[in-house]
Design an enzyme around this catalytic site. Structure first.
Site, short mmCIF file in Angstrom:
data_model
loop_
_atom_site.label_atom_id
_atom_site.label_comp_id
_atom_site.label_asym_id
_atom_site.label_seq_id
_atom_site.Cartn_x
_atom_site.Cartn_y
_atom_site.Cartn_z
N CYS A 1 3.13 -4.30 7.00
CA CYS A 1 2.80 -4.18 5.58
C CYS A 1 3.99 -3.62 4.81
O CYS A 1 4.94 -3.09 5.38
CB CYS A 1 1.59 -3.27 5.40
SG CYS A 1 0.04 -4.00 5.95
N HIS B 1 0.83 -1.21 0.00
CA HIS B 1 0.00 0.00 0.00
C HIS B 1 0.86 1.26 0.00
O HIS B 1 2.08 1.20 0.13
CB HIS B 1 -0.98 -0.01 1.17
CG HIS B 1 -0.35 0.04 2.54
ND1 HIS B 1 0.17 1.18 3.10
CD2 HIS B 1 -0.18 -0.94 3.47
CE1 HIS B 1 0.63 0.92 4.31
NE2 HIS B 1 0.43 -0.37 4.55
#
Length: 191
Positions: free
Chosen positions: A166, A150
């Site tokens: 992440c 992301h």
């Protein structure tokens, strides 16, 4: 006499300029604040993966989108701030989202309640959302791993160990990667 000023010429200057044609503006990034090796660039690649595969090397802090002919598009990434937070192994992109909704994980709320407690119910997509303008959701054996590729609100942390696990990319880079890969793309994370 040699200048110490970094030349911000094409193509990189245009890669990281402000994007106004999004539902929310994506701010431009002063790439002089990010080491040049972490700027998006096409590079030679010697891995044996099929074109279209994403390979993330968390030690090097690079994400490679494998191309034909021994080439890859390389992006700088930010990774988990602690070794145990990083995803390892093989996954599949089972979902893609533009301006995704974000909800912190139970572990994030537990370990950093002052930071994540106030947004425990989640946050709509938008300029203040930590996932940025795009997210690619990693699944293994048909189940959500809760790890994502992301964007970031902190582009100057690219190349560092900073996330809750992440893989973060500069917002312009996740938009570029998102446009290049379909649902079903294989992702290999090593380190």
């Amino acid at each position: 006499m040699q200048s110490n000023v970094i030349q911000v010429d094409q193509p990189w200057a245009s890669y990281y300029s402000m994007l106004k044609d999004e539902p929310f503006p994506v701010n431009g990034v002063d790439i002089r604040k990010i080491p040049q090796q972490f700027w998006r660039q096409e590079v030679d690649y010697e891995g044996g993966e099929q074109p279209g595969t994403i390979v993330v090397n968390t030690t090097e802090r690079f994400l490679y989108l494998v191309e034909a002919g021994g080439r890859a598009m390389r992006y700088g990434v930010g990774v988990g701030r602690e070794e145990g937070l990083n995803f390892r192994g093989t996954a599949t992109i089972a979902r893609k989202a533009e301006w995704p909704r974000w909800t912190p994980t139970a572990n994030m709320i537990k370990t950093q309640p002052e930071r994540y407690g106030p947004v425990a119910a989640g946050m709509a997509g938008g300029p203040g959302n930590p996932l940025g303008p795009r997210a690619l959701y990693l699944y293994r054996n048909g189940k959500d791993t809760h790890f994502r590729l992301h964007g970031t609100l902190e582009p100057y942390t690219i190349g560092q160990s900073v996330s809750s696990g992440c893989i973060r990319l500069i917002n312009q880079d996740i938009i570029d990667l998102y446009s290049r890969v379909p649902v079903g793309t294989k992702v290999i994370v090593t380190g």
